[in-house]
Scaffold this active site. Structure first.
Site, short mmCIF file in Angstrom:
data_model
loop_
_atom_site.label_atom_id
_atom_site.label_comp_id
_atom_site.label_asym_id
_atom_site.label_seq_id
_atom_site.Cartn_x
_atom_site.Cartn_y
_atom_site.Cartn_z
CG ASP A 1 -1.67 -10.54 -1.58
OD1 ASP A 1 -1.15 -10.66 -0.62
OD2 ASP A 1 -2.12 -9.79 -2.21
CG MET B 1 -6.00 -1.33 -2.53
SD MET B 1 -6.19 -1.35 -0.69
CE MET B 1 -4.90 -2.80 -0.41
CG ASP C 1 -1.09 -4.89 -1.87
OD1 ASP C 1 -1.52 -5.84 -2.85
OD2 ASP C 1 -0.28 -5.03 -1.20
CB SER D 1 2.34 -6.76 0.70
OG SER D 1 1.63 -5.75 0.71
CG MET E 1 -6.84 -11.64 -3.99
SD MET E 1 -5.31 -11.13 -3.55
CE MET E 1 -5.55 -10.53 -1.74
CG HIS F 1 2.76 -7.75 -3.39
ND1 HIS F 1 2.00 -8.65 -4.64
CD2 HIS F 1 1.60 -7.26 -2.95
CE1 HIS F 1 0.80 -8.73 -4.53
NE2 HIS F 1 0.33 -7.98 -3.49
CG HIS G 1 -2.61 -7.06 -5.82
ND1 HIS G 1 -2.78 -7.69 -4.77
CD2 HIS G 1 -3.68 -7.46 -6.67
CE1 HIS G 1 -3.94 -8.12 -4.56
NE2 HIS G 1 -4.65 -8.11 -5.91
CG MET H 1 -6.57 -5.15 -5.28
SD MET H 1 -6.18 -5.11 -3.36
CE MET H 1 -4.27 -4.69 -3.68
C1 DX5 Z 1 -4.55 -7.15 0.49
C2 DX5 Z 1 -3.20 -6.83 -0.26
C3 DX5 Z 1 -2.14 -7.74 0.53
C4 DX5 Z 1 -1.81 -7.24 1.68
C5 DX5 Z 1 -1.46 -8.46 2.49
O1 DX5 Z 1 -5.71 -6.45 -0.13
O2 DX5 Z 1 -3.49 -7.54 -1.73
O3 DX5 Z 1 -1.12 -7.77 -0.56
O4 DX5 Z 1 -0.71 -6.36 1.67
O5 DX5 Z 1 -1.37 -8.36 3.60
P1 DX5 Z 1 -1.07 -9.20 5.12
O6 DX5 Z 1 0.16 -10.33 4.54
O7 DX5 Z 1 -0.90 -8.59 6.16
O8 DX5 Z 1 -2.46 -10.37 4.88
ZN ZN Z 2 -1.42 -7.74 -2.73
#
Ligand code: DX5
Ligand code: ZN
Length: 214
Positions: free
Chosen positions: A173, A35, A33, A6, A135, A31, A64, A66
């Site tokens: 994840d 948001m 993320d 990620s 998750m 990956h 991903h 969010m």
């Molecule tokens: C959290 C993200 C993850 C995050 C995971 O909302 O979806 O992808 O980057 O981070 P770690 O591996 O540090 O928990």
């Molecule tokens: Zn993620």
């Protein structure tokens, strides 16, 4: 085991160098993320960053989302270079229609479940999915503690997939490291996402190999 590092925990001032490292590593995908500050209490990055990563990356992009209303960004996501479009079940009212639209746009379709959402919510769409993302932390931040109930959910999801004849892969994840990753491998996970465990390690490429060997 497949590994999807990620980028959230990468050094954004040196993205070029970070992507180079991932290109040279045995990571299976990257990956990303996204948001929006509405679906989750944090804001990360959007299309300009995804496009920049796509130009440089030799690996498939596992995006991903969010965000609320993910169905509004399908073509834009494809044009930005996403290989897999991951949308949250909790953020999408017309999930069946949106999965079809993602596939018709030429991407792989994945649905993500929050820790509080039961696997059974996917019963009627699982046959049409390429991947399910479980998750194992509440989404929004890197570096959180793994929620152990995810092991049970991974086993339940594996059962649902085999019962329905689906070809969906199971991705997990949040809070993934060598210990939680090992339990997830045993439970039937196919893909591990790891942010802080990879990027905060002394040798990220080596850490990716370690996760792949679980
Ligand atoms: C959290 C993200 C993850 C995050 C995971 O909302 O979806 O992808 O980057 O981070 P770690 O591996 O540090 O928990
Ligand atoms: Zn993620």
């Amino acid at each position: 085991m497949l590994v999807s590092p990620s980028l959230l925990s990468a050094d954004f001032g040196n993205l070029d160098r970070e992507i180079d490292m991932l290109n040279r590593s045995n990571a299976d995908m990257i990956h990303l993320d996204v948001m929006d500050g509405v679906f989750v209490p944090n804001i990360s990055f959007g299309f300009p960053v995804i496009e920049a990563v796509a130009r440089k990356s030799e690996k498939p992009l596992d995006v991903h989302l969010m965000i609320v209303n993910p169905q509004n960004y399908i073509n834009q996501m494809r044009d930005a270079g996403a290989t897999i479009m991951n949308i949250h079940q909790e953020a999408c009212i017309h999930l069946d229609r949106t999965i079809d639209a993602i596939k018709n746009a030429g991407m792989k379709a994945a649905v993500t479940l929050n820790p509080s959402t039961p696997v059974a919510m996917l019963e009627d769409v699982i046959a049409n999915l390429d991947m399910v993302l479980l998750m194992s932390v509440n989404p929004g931040f890197g570096g959180q503690k793994f929620i152990t109930n995810t092991i049970k959910k991974t086993i339940q999801l594996k059962e649902l997939i085999s019962r329905s004849g689906s070809k969906a892969l199971i991705e997990v994840d949040g809070g993934v490291n060598n210990i939680t990753g090992k339990s997830l491998a045993k439970a039937g996970a196919d893909i591990l996402v790891a942010g802080s465990y990879v990027f905060n390690s002394d040798n990220p490429a080596h850490t990716i190999d370690l996760l792949k060997s679980l």
